[in-house]
Structure formats: C-alpha cells, structure tokens
Write an enzyme that holds these catalytic residues in place. Structure first.
Site, mmCIF file in Angstrom:
data_model
loop_
_atom_site.group_PDB
_atom_site.id
_atom_site.type_symbol
_atom_site.label_atom_id
_atom_site.label_comp_id
_atom_site.label_asym_id
_atom_site.label_seq_id
_atom_site.Cartn_x
_atom_site.Cartn_y
_atom_site.Cartn_z
ATOM 1 N N LEU A 34 36.803 33.248 50.432
ATOM 2 C CA LEU A 34 37.909 34.214 50.372
ATOM 3 C C LEU A 34 39.051 33.739 49.479
ATOM 4 C CD1 LEU A 34 37.964 35.483 54.091
ATOM 5 C CD2 LEU A 34 36.755 36.454 52.130
ATOM 6 N N ALA A 74 29.831 33.458 43.140
ATOM 7 C CA ALA A 74 31.066 32.732 43.449
ATOM 8 C C ALA A 74 31.520 31.876 42.273
ATOM 9 C CB ALA A 74 30.851 31.868 44.692
ATOM 10 N N SER A 77 36.987 33.253 37.285
ATOM 11 C CA SER A 77 36.472 34.004 36.139
ATOM 12 C C SER A 77 37.532 34.549 35.189
ATOM 13 C CB SER A 77 35.603 35.155 36.645
ATOM 14 O OG SER A 77 36.393 36.045 37.399
ATOM 15 N N TYR A 141 35.859 28.920 30.578
ATOM 16 C CA TYR A 141 35.108 29.730 31.532
ATOM 17 C C TYR A 141 33.687 29.970 31.019
ATOM 18 C CZ TYR A 141 33.523 34.188 33.434
ATOM 19 O OH TYR A 141 32.771 35.193 33.965
ATOM 20 N N LYS A 145 29.728 28.621 32.401
ATOM 21 C CA LYS A 145 28.583 29.494 32.689
ATOM 22 C C LYS A 145 27.371 29.087 31.848
ATOM 23 C CE LYS A 145 30.531 32.368 35.645
ATOM 24 N NZ LYS A 145 29.994 32.816 36.918
ATOM 25 N N LEU A 190 41.904 44.303 32.473
ATOM 26 C CA LEU A 190 42.560 45.392 31.763
ATOM 27 C C LEU A 190 42.616 46.706 32.556
ATOM 28 C CD1 LEU A 190 43.890 46.395 29.171
ATOM 29 C CD2 LEU A 190 41.604 46.977 28.327
ATOM 30 N N ILE A 207 49.648 44.593 25.607
ATOM 31 C CA ILE A 207 48.431 44.553 24.777
ATOM 32 C C ILE A 207 48.404 43.183 24.114
ATOM 33 C CG2 ILE A 207 47.292 45.498 22.732
ATOM 34 C CD1 ILE A 207 48.542 48.203 23.366
ATOM 35 N N GLY A 284 41.500 32.329 23.629
ATOM 36 C CA GLY A 284 40.111 32.377 24.090
ATOM 37 C C GLY A 284 39.463 33.741 24.007
HETATM 38 N N1 LIG Z 1 34.482 40.850 36.415
HETATM 39 C C1 LIG Z 1 33.829 40.760 35.272
HETATM 40 O O1 LIG Z 1 34.055 41.556 34.347
HETATM 41 C C2 LIG Z 1 32.771 39.723 35.072
HETATM 42 C C3 LIG Z 1 32.088 39.704 33.855
HETATM 43 C C4 LIG Z 1 31.120 38.718 33.632
HETATM 44 C C5 LIG Z 1 30.812 37.826 34.638
HETATM 45 N N2 LIG Z 1 31.491 37.859 35.811
HETATM 46 C C6 LIG Z 1 31.105 36.918 36.852
HETATM 47 O O2 LIG Z 1 30.740 37.641 38.012
HETATM 48 C C7 LIG Z 1 31.068 36.926 39.191
HETATM 49 C C8 LIG Z 1 31.893 37.816 40.115
HETATM 50 O O3 LIG Z 1 33.066 38.236 39.432
HETATM 51 P P1 LIG Z 1 34.158 39.132 40.175
HETATM 52 O O4 LIG Z 1 34.914 39.852 39.134
HETATM 53 O O5 LIG Z 1 33.520 39.863 41.285
HETATM 54 O O6 LIG Z 1 35.118 37.992 40.748
HETATM 55 P P2 LIG Z 1 35.835 37.878 42.175
HETATM 56 O O7 LIG Z 1 36.893 36.831 41.996
HETATM 57 O O8 LIG Z 1 36.242 39.188 42.684
HETATM 58 O O9 LIG Z 1 34.659 37.317 43.099
HETATM 59 C C9 LIG Z 1 34.322 35.959 43.210
HETATM 60 C C10 LIG Z 1 34.110 35.648 44.678
HETATM 61 O O10 LIG Z 1 33.688 34.286 44.806
HETATM 62 C C11 LIG Z 1 34.407 33.673 45.858
HETATM 63 N N3 LIG Z 1 34.481 32.224 45.562
HETATM 64 C C12 LIG Z 1 35.017 31.632 44.464
HETATM 65 N N4 LIG Z 1 34.896 30.300 44.551
HETATM 66 C C13 LIG Z 1 34.249 30.039 45.724
HETATM 67 C C14 LIG Z 1 33.847 28.835 46.375
HETATM 68 N N5 LIG Z 1 34.110 27.622 45.869
HETATM 69 N N6 LIG Z 1 33.202 28.948 47.557
HETATM 70 C C15 LIG Z 1 32.952 30.165 48.111
HETATM 71 N N7 LIG Z 1 33.327 31.340 47.532
HETATM 72 C C16 LIG Z 1 33.967 31.268 46.360
HETATM 73 C C17 LIG Z 1 35.769 34.356 45.851
HETATM 74 O O11 LIG Z 1 36.472 34.256 47.071
HETATM 75 C C18 LIG Z 1 35.378 35.794 45.506
HETATM 76 O O12 LIG Z 1 35.112 36.553 46.666
HETATM 77 C C19 LIG Z 1 31.774 35.667 38.729
HETATM 78 O O13 LIG Z 1 30.852 34.610 38.712
HETATM 79 C C20 LIG Z 1 32.225 36.015 37.325
HETATM 80 O O14 LIG Z 1 32.307 34.855 36.529
HETATM 81 C C21 LIG Z 1 32.459 38.788 36.051
HETATM 82 O O1 LIG Z 2 47.036 42.837 30.333
HETATM 83 C C1 LIG Z 2 46.056 42.789 29.585
HETATM 84 C C2 LIG Z 2 44.775 42.347 30.021
HETATM 85 C C3 LIG Z 2 43.747 42.313 29.102
HETATM 86 N N1 LIG Z 2 43.939 42.676 27.820
HETATM 87 C C4 LIG Z 2 42.819 42.638 26.863
HETATM 88 O O2 LIG Z 2 41.817 43.474 27.362
HETATM 89 C C5 LIG Z 2 40.521 42.963 27.059
HETATM 90 C C6 LIG Z 2 39.741 42.808 28.346
HETATM 91 O O3 LIG Z 2 40.371 41.789 29.115
HETATM 92 P P1 LIG Z 2 39.945 41.425 30.615
HETATM 93 O O4 LIG Z 2 39.899 42.662 31.411
HETATM 94 O O5 LIG Z 2 40.845 40.309 31.057
HETATM 95 O O6 LIG Z 2 38.456 40.933 30.457
HETATM 96 P P2 LIG Z 2 37.847 39.776 29.531
HETATM 97 O O7 LIG Z 2 38.834 38.744 29.186
HETATM 98 O O8 LIG Z 2 37.148 40.458 28.393
HETATM 99 O O9 LIG Z 2 36.816 39.097 30.523
HETATM 100 C C7 LIG Z 2 36.004 39.870 31.396
HETATM 101 O O10 LIG Z 2 34.775 40.090 30.764
HETATM 102 C C8 LIG Z 2 34.072 38.896 30.494
HETATM 103 C C9 LIG Z 2 32.776 39.289 29.802
HETATM 104 O O11 LIG Z 2 33.034 39.983 28.609
HETATM 105 C C10 LIG Z 2 33.807 38.188 31.808
HETATM 106 O O12 LIG Z 2 33.086 37.039 31.625
HETATM 107 C C11 LIG Z 2 35.101 37.861 32.521
HETATM 108 O O13 LIG Z 2 34.832 37.269 33.769
HETATM 109 C C12 LIG Z 2 35.847 39.127 32.716
HETATM 110 O O14 LIG Z 2 37.123 38.827 33.268
HETATM 111 C C13 LIG Z 2 40.768 41.626 26.353
HETATM 112 O O15 LIG Z 2 40.707 41.826 24.968
HETATM 113 C C14 LIG Z 2 42.199 41.266 26.729
HETATM 114 O O16 LIG Z 2 42.874 40.515 25.731
HETATM 115 C C15 LIG Z 2 45.183 43.110 27.383
HETATM 116 O O17 LIG Z 2 45.375 43.443 26.217
HETATM 117 N N2 LIG Z 2 46.201 43.163 28.289
#
Ligand SMILES: NC(=O)c1ccc[n+]([C@@H]2O[C@H](COP(=O)([O-])OP(=O)(O)OC[C@H]3O[C@@H](n4cnc5c(N)ncnc54)[C@H](O)[C@@H]3O)[C@@H](O)[C@H]2O)c1
Ligand SMILES: O=c1ccn([C@@H]2O[C@H](COP(=O)(O)OP(=O)(O)O[C@H]3O[C@H](CO)[C@@H](O)[C@H](O)[C@H]3O)[C@@H](O)[C@H]2O)c(=O)[nH]1
Length: 329
Positions: A34, A74, A77, A141, A145, A190, A207, A284
């Site tokens: 959590l 988990a 990210s 990050y 992965k 975003l 932005i 990044g």
């Molecule tokens: N959101 C995206 O756009 C996106 C894109 C690409 C990959 N991912 C990957 O997908 C996965 C899920 O992303 P999300 O957006 O749902 O993130 P999130 O933060 O909502 O979910 C991650 C969950 O993992 C749990 N967690 C983290 N560290 C832990 C630990 N040490 N032990 C137990 N639980 C732990 C957190 O409490 C949380 O519930 C991540 O691995 C993230 O890197 C997300």
């Molecule tokens: O306030 C904000 C937030 C984001 N961005 C831009 O919006 C785009 C999307 O950003 P964000 O929603 O933070 O996602 P990413 O950084 O692209 O990363 C997401 O998408 C990745 C895969 O593409 C995953 O690995 C990450 O976990 C997930 O957070 C990026 O260009 C950011 O620079 C803005 O301009 N303003």
C-alpha cells in the site's frame, strides 16, 4: 484449487487486472504494501498486506494459497523521480523483484507475467517501436525494468521460470463502471493531472517542454486503456499456463498523441476550461513513444477494445468526476 498471486494488485493497473480476473472466475490473492496503492481498489478480493522484500512472507502466501503463477506489478514508476532518486528505484524495483524470484524458486512457482515498460527503449530510431528495437533506457526507471527482463531470462534454464514481459506504453482510463480508476499521490501522470485541472483542483497544467522534434513541439505518447492491458495479462497468463514459451510484448494502440492534443481532447470530453503553461523539459523524457503491438496480436490474439483517445479520457473523466478525492486512505 491453485491461485494467482498479484503483486502490486492494489495499484492502478493491478486493481483493474485483479477485477478482470475475478470477473472471469479466477482464484487470486493480491499482495501489496500500500505504498502507492489503496485497499479500497480491491474490495471483495483476497488481500495480504506485505512487502516485496519479505521473501518469507511471500513464500507463506504462495504456500497457503497454492499459488502457481505470479503477476508482478509492484514497483515505483515515475520517470522524473527515478532521475533524482535512483536508489529508491533500484532498491524497490530490482532488489524487490530478486526477493520475489527467490520465493518463486523456493516454492517452485514457475510462471510470471511482469510489468515492463516502453521506457526500456529510450529514444527510438524507428516508429512504431517493435520488440526487437534497441533498448537504451533514458531514465533509471526504464533501466530497472530492462535489468529485470534480463534477469528473468537467466531464471528459465536453471529454475524453469517462464515469463511474459508486457511493455506497456502509457496506461490510461478507468473501469467502465467507474468504481475503480487511476489514483497516485502525488499525481504525476498527464491525463489525471489534466482532469484535475478540469475539475478546478489545480489552477493549470504544466506542459513539460514544447521544443521537442514533434509536430507541435510537445512529447508524443501512445495511450492504452487500462482494461485492454488487463485483457493482455489474462491472455499472457493463459499462454504460460498452457506451457507457452517466454516472450516480451509491446502494448499500445499504435497511434501517438502530443501533450497538447491530450489537453485538447480533455477539453472536448469534459466541456471544461483547462489552462496550460509551458515549462522546461522534464529529465528523462523521450520525444516520441508509439508501439507496434503486432506481435501480441499475432501470437496471443490481443486487440484493443477501446483504442480511441476520447473514449479513454471519457472513462477516466467518469472516475475523476465521481471520485474527486480518489480512494480513501
Ligand atoms: N502507469 C503506466 O502508464 C505504466 C506504464 C508502463 C509500465 N507500468 C508499470 O506497471 C506497474 C503498475 O503501475 P501502476 O501505474 O499501476 O502503479 P501503482 O503505483 O498504482 O501500483 C504499484 C503498486 O505496487 C505496490 N508496491 C510498490 N512497491 C511495493 C513493494 N515493495 N511491496 C509491495 N507492494 C509494492 C504499490 O503499493 C502499488 O499498489 C508498475 O510496475 C509500472 O512500472 C506502468
Ligand atoms: O504535468 C505533466 C505531466 C506529464 N507531462 C508530459 O506528458 C507525457 C506523459 O507523461 P506521464 O503521464 O508522466 O507518463 P510517462 O512519463 O510517459 O510515463 C508513463 O508511461 C511509461 C511508458 O511509456 C511508463 O513506463 C511509466 O510508468 C508511466 O508513468 C510526458 O511527455 C510528460 O513530459 C506534462 O507535460 N505535464
């Protein structure tokens, strides 16, 4: 009956996937510390509060629930945060996953679906990105992965652990019934930020850079609906449980939208004013990330059911509008 262990299942993508599996009658247990997730996102689902680093705790859950497969969400990210605090990312994502793998080896659990990311590729040479493209992550990050993907390959021969790595592009949207959705605290993604601006919870959206080599200068991303991701996990797990080979798959819709286009779409969907101000680039961030998901379509029959950006944002808006403060802590 055997069950599936969903690590990080109380988070955004994990909770939607847990719901999707439960709705299809699968036995599952969610394990989450959590740290960024919410107990209320997995109501009516078997839940164990615990940390990835607690190998013995993981083993006990695997034993007690007769776990035969793991879905591992988990992780931390946030791209930007990983650049200023790499230790947090290496320790949680990498060391945490080594603990999971130790528990799996000890308990002879041999199937894992792993949440990887588009961030493993870095700045792509060709668009759309295919799975065989160069992998040169631009941020810590993405590095964590990619290292885990490589470690997973090394666990197959000696320990029989087969894996599917799902490289999601940008997850977005919410369950169509709007009872669960995206909530991160603090929010950094975003679409939720744009919708918070639409709700008047923020004065404007920043932005991050408008001087990229893209049509309007802002970064382009491939937004994929969270329920389409859930379906991909279902197919990936069935593939492993049928004895299928280890694989890595991209998951996106194959079309890119700039930050400005996302804001415009959100103005249209919500009918609200959304102010935006240009700020410097965020460290990044690659300029453009667009997926080719041909491989998973071909091999696992996956097709996105909600590819349109307006619909993706509309499901997110329904969640944010009805849950302006997200989940209760
Ligand atoms: N959101 C995206 O756009 C996106 C894109 C690409 C990959 N991912 C990957 O997908 C996965 C899920 O992303 P999300 O957006 O749902 O993130 P999130 O933060 O909502 O979910 C991650 C969950 O993992 C749990 N967690 C983290 N560290 C832990 C630990 N040490 N032990 C137990 N639980 C732990 C957190 O409490 C949380 O519930 C991540 O691995 C993230 O890197 C997300
Ligand atoms: O306030 C904000 C937030 C984001 N961005 C831009 O919006 C785009 C999307 O950003 P964000 O929603 O933070 O996602 P990413 O950084 O692209 O990363 C997401 O998408 C990745 C895969 O593409 C995953 O690995 C990450 O976990 C997930 O957070 C990026 O260009 C950011 O620079 C803005 O301009 N303003």
């Amino acid at each position: 009956m055997s069950s599936i262990l969903i690590l990080g299942g109380a988070g955004y993508i994990g909770s939607h996937t847990a719901r999707y599996f439960k709705d299809r009658g699968r036995e599952l247990v969610v394990y989450d510390n959590l740290s960024t997730g919410f107990r209320d996102s997995v109501k009516n689902i078997t839940f164990v509060e615990g940390d990835l680093h607690d190998t013995r705790g993981l083993e006990r859950v695997m034993e007690r629930h007769r776990v035969d497969a793991v879905i591992h969400f988990a992780a931390f990210s946030q791209v930007g945060e990983s650049m200023v605090n790499p230790e947090k990312y290496y320790y949680n994502n990498l060391a945490g996953t080594l603990s999971v793998l130790r528990a799996m080896v000890n308990q002879q659990v041999q199937n894992i679906v792993f949440s990887s990311t588009a961030a493993v590729y870095g700045d792509p040479v060709r668009i759309p990105i295919v799975e065989t493209a160069d992998k040169k992550p631009k941020n810590i990050y993405g590095k964590t992965k990619l290292i885990i993907e490589n470690i997973l390959k090394d666990y197959e021969g000696p320990y029989g652990v087969r894996s599917v790595c799902l490289r999601y592009f940008n997850a977005a949207g919410a369950h169509p019934d709007a009872t669960i959705g995206e909530s991160h605290r603090p929010e950094s993604h975003l679409i939720p930020l744009v919708l918070q601006a639409a709700l008047g919870q923020r004065d404007h959206l920043d932005i991050f850079g408008d001087d990229y080599e893209t049509p309007d200068g802002t970064c382009v991303r491939d937004y994929i609906h969270v329920m389409d991701l859930a379906d991909a996990h279902y197919r990936a797990l069935e593939h492993l449980q049928r004895g299928g080979a280890s694989a890595a798959y991209n998951l996106g819709n194959g079309s890119g939208f700039s930050v400005r286009q996302v804001i415009e779409a959100a103005r249209y969907v919500t009918g609200r004013e959304i102010r935006a101000e240009v700020r410097p680039r965020r460290a990044g961030d690659p300029a453009i990330l667009i997926a080719s998901s041909d491989r998973i379509s071909r091999e696992l029959g996956w097709q996105p059911k909600m590819p349109e950006l307006d619909r993706i944002i509309a499901t997110a808006w329904e969640w944010h509008r009805t849950h302006p403060d997200g989940y209760e802590r």
